[in-house]
Design a protein around this motif. Structure first.
Motif, mmCIF file in Angstrom:
data_model
loop_
_atom_site.group_PDB
_atom_site.id
_atom_site.type_symbol
_atom_site.label_atom_id
_atom_site.label_comp_id
_atom_site.label_asym_id
_atom_site.label_seq_id
_atom_site.Cartn_x
_atom_site.Cartn_y
_atom_site.Cartn_z
ATOM 1 N N SER A 156 0.827 -1.204 0.000
ATOM 2 C CA SER A 156 0.000 0.000 0.000
ATOM 3 C C SER A 156 0.866 1.262 0.000
ATOM 4 O O SER A 156 0.570 2.236 -0.712
ATOM 5 N N THR A 157 1.950 1.244 0.760
ATOM 6 C CA THR A 157 2.839 2.400 0.816
ATOM 7 C C THR A 157 3.517 2.629 -0.526
ATOM 8 O O THR A 157 3.639 3.776 -0.996
ATOM 9 N N TYR A 159 2.345 1.763 -3.447
ATOM 10 C CA TYR A 159 1.315 2.267 -4.369
ATOM 11 C C TYR A 159 1.055 3.758 -4.128
ATOM 12 O O TYR A 159 0.982 4.557 -5.076
ATOM 13 N N LYS A 160 0.952 4.150 -2.844
ATOM 14 C CA LYS A 160 0.678 5.553 -2.530
ATOM 15 C C LYS A 160 1.848 6.450 -2.914
ATOM 16 O O LYS A 160 1.648 7.611 -3.296
ATOM 17 N N SER A 161 3.057 5.929 -2.829
ATOM 18 C CA SER A 161 4.217 6.698 -3.263
ATOM 19 C C SER A 161 4.147 6.980 -4.762
ATOM 20 O O SER A 161 4.412 8.096 -5.221
ATOM 21 N N LYS A 163 1.397 7.013 -6.573
ATOM 22 C CA LYS A 163 0.258 7.905 -6.812
ATOM 23 C C LYS A 163 0.610 9.342 -6.445
ATOM 24 O O LYS A 163 0.235 10.297 -7.149
ATOM 25 N N LEU A 164 1.335 9.517 -5.334
ATOM 26 C CA LEU A 164 1.776 10.848 -4.931
ATOM 27 C C LEU A 164 2.589 11.502 -6.044
ATOM 28 O O LEU A 164 2.399 12.689 -6.356
ATOM 29 N N ASP A 167 0.424 12.490 -9.023
ATOM 30 C CA ASP A 167 -0.431 13.644 -8.741
ATOM 31 C C ASP A 167 0.343 14.953 -8.575
ATOM 32 O O ASP A 167 -0.174 16.034 -8.890
ATOM 33 N N LYS A 262 -3.597 11.562 2.858
ATOM 34 C CA LYS A 262 -4.181 10.375 2.218
ATOM 35 C C LYS A 262 -3.139 9.507 1.531
ATOM 36 O O LYS A 262 -3.426 8.359 1.174
ATOM 37 N N TYR A 263 -1.932 10.030 1.360
ATOM 38 C CA TYR A 263 -0.864 9.264 0.704
ATOM 39 C C TYR A 263 0.036 8.536 1.710
ATOM 40 O O TYR A 263 1.045 7.951 1.311
ATOM 41 N N SER A 264 -0.297 8.568 2.998
ATOM 42 C CA SER A 264 0.543 7.974 4.049
ATOM 43 C C SER A 264 1.979 8.488 3.970
ATOM 44 O O SER A 264 2.937 7.718 3.875
#
Length: 360
Positions: A156-157, A159-161, A163-164, A167, A262-264
Motif C-alpha cells: 500500500s505504501t 502504491y501511494k508513493s 500515486k503521490l 499527482d 491520504k498518501y501515508s
C-alpha cells in the motif's frame, strides 16, 4: 567508589573521552540520548542539569546524567524528551541505587525510559517494549522482514508513493540537511500535530526549540543531529529530526504536511529515511516507546525500557509519590487496554479539534 556531581559544562576532555569509551564498549548503551554530547548540549540550556561522575581508584567507571529539581526531585536529563535514560557504566560495576541518588543530593529519582539491565534499576519497576527498525543485516534484509510481517502495508505504501508522484511530481529525498528552513517547516508541522491531537506542544518551550536547533548543527564522528525531508516538485511533504551515534539513529520528531495525509507520507518517508540511514552506517533506528500504528508496521524488533522510581525516606519523596505515582499507574492501565487507549486517543483528538477551532 567516589561520586562527584558537576554541571555538564564542567566536564573536561578527559571525562568526555572516558564517557565515550564506556558507552561504545557496551552495546546496550549505544543510544545518542546517552551520549556525552547530548547531555552537554542540554546543559547549555538547563541550569538544573547535572552529571554524577563515578570513580574507583584512578579510573572513571560511570556517568549518571540527571536533572535536580526542587525538594530533591531527580529526573533524567531533558526529562520528557528522551527515549533512553540511565547510567553509562563499566560492565562490572556494582552500586547501590539509593546510595547513588543520595550522593546526587536527591530524595527521589523518577524514570520512564531507563535502559533494561541497568545496575541503577531498583527492585521494583515496570518494563515496556520500545520498537526498533533493525538494519544490522542491511536495508534489503530489513525490507524483506517488513514485506513478511506487514506485506499489505508495504504494498500500500509503495502504491501511494507512486500515486503521490503521479499527482504532484517526482519524489526527492534530502538526508542530513543543515538548512534552517526545512527545520522550521518540520517544527511547524509538529506543533500543528500536537494541537490537532490534543497533546501538549513541546515547542511552546523556547529551550526545546533552541536545543533542537543546536543539535541540528552537530555532525561529529560519534554523535550528530540528522534532519531529512522528502519533497514532491520541491514542495516539502514529510520529514524527521533525530540524533545519532555511529550506528543508532533515535527517532524523535517525525511530522508531515497534513495536506498529503491520504498518501501515508509518514510511512513513505520512514522507509526512505531508513534506506539513506543504512547507507550512512546506521544499523538501528530506535522508534521509541509508545503504541503508534506506524511503529507496529515498521518494526522488526524491540528493546525494553523501564519505568519507576528510586526513593529515599523523605518528605520530598512522599510528596512526589502523591503527585506522580497514582497518575502514572492510571496512565499505564489505560495504555495497556487497547479499548481504553483508543477511547483516550479519540478524546484527545476531539479536544485538539476544539482547541484548534477556538484558536482560528
Amino acid at each position: 567508589m567516589r561520586i562527584s556531581v558537576v554541571h555538564p559544562r564542567e566536564l573536561g576532555d578527559t571525562e568526555i573521552t572516558a564517557w565515550r569509551e564506556l558507552q561504545t564498549s557496551h552495546p546496550a548503551l549505544d543510544n545518542p540520548f546517552l551520549s556525552p554530547e547530548f547531555t552537554i548540549e542540554v546543559g547549555r540550556l538547563r541550569e538544573q542539569a547535572r552529571v554524577a561522575v563515578l570513580s574507583e581508584g584512578s579510573s572513571i567507571v560511570g556517568f549518571f546524567p540527571f536533572e535536580r529539581h526542587p525538594f530533591g526531585i531527580g529526573m533524567p536529563i531533558a526529562a520528557g524528551l528522551t527515549d533512553a535514560q540511565g547510567l553509562v557504566h563499566a560492565k562490572d560495576i556494582e552500586l547501590d541505587p539509593r546510595q547513588l541518588i543520595k550522593a546526587c543530593g536527591l530524595s527521589v529519582f523518577e524514570f520512564d525510559h531507563m535502559v533494561a539491565g541497568q545496575p541503577l534499576l531498583p527492585e521494583r519497576y515496570d518494563r515496556y517494549p520500545s520498537p526498533i527498525m533493525d538494519m544490522s543485516e542491511g536495508f534489503d534484509a530489513y525490507i524483506e522482514t517488513v514485506k513478511k510481517n506487514s506485506g499489505k502495508t508495504y504494498r500500500s505504501t509503495a502504491y501511494k508513493s507512486r500515486k503521490l508522484q503521479r499527482d504532484f511530481g517526482t519524489l526527492r529525498h534530502e538526508y542530513g540537511l543543515r538548512d534552517e528552513e526545512p527545520l522550521r517547516t518540520l517544527l511547524r508541522w509538529k506543533t500543528d500535530q500536537y494541537r490537532r491531537t490534543g497533546r501538549s506542544d513541546r515547542f511552546a518551550r523556547p529551550w526545546i526549540v533552541q536545543l533542537v536547533r543546536n543539535l541540528a548543527q552537530l555532525d561529529g564522528e560519534h554523535f550528530g543531529g540528522v534532519l531529512d525531508m522528502i519533497y514532491v516538485d520541491d514542495r516539502p511533504v514529510a520529514g524527521h529530526f533525530g540524533i545519532r551515534t555511529k550506528t543508532t539513529l533515535a527517532g524523535w520528531f517525525p511530522a508531515y504536511d497534513p495536506a498529503f495525509s491520504k498518501y501515508s507520507p509518514g510511512l513513505i518517508h520512514h522507509l526512505a529515511m531508513a534506506e539513506k540511514a543504512a547507507q550512512s552506517g546506521i544499523r538501528v533506528i530506535d522508534l521509541g516507546r509508545g503504541q503508534k500504528e506506524y511503529k507496529e508496521k515498521l518494526k522488526n524488533g524491540e528493546y525494553l525500557v523501564c519505568e519507576g522510581r528510586i526513593a529515599l525516606p523523605s518528605l520530598g519523596a512522599g510528596l512526589h509519590w502523591l503527585s506522580r505515582v497514582p497518575v502514572r499507574k492510571a496512565r499505564a492501565t489505560v495504555l495497556a487496554n487497547p479499548r481504553l487507549a483508543r477511547t483516550a486517543d479519540r478524546a484527545l483528538k476531539t479536544y485538539g479539534k476544539l482547541r484548534t477551532s477556538l484558536a482560528s
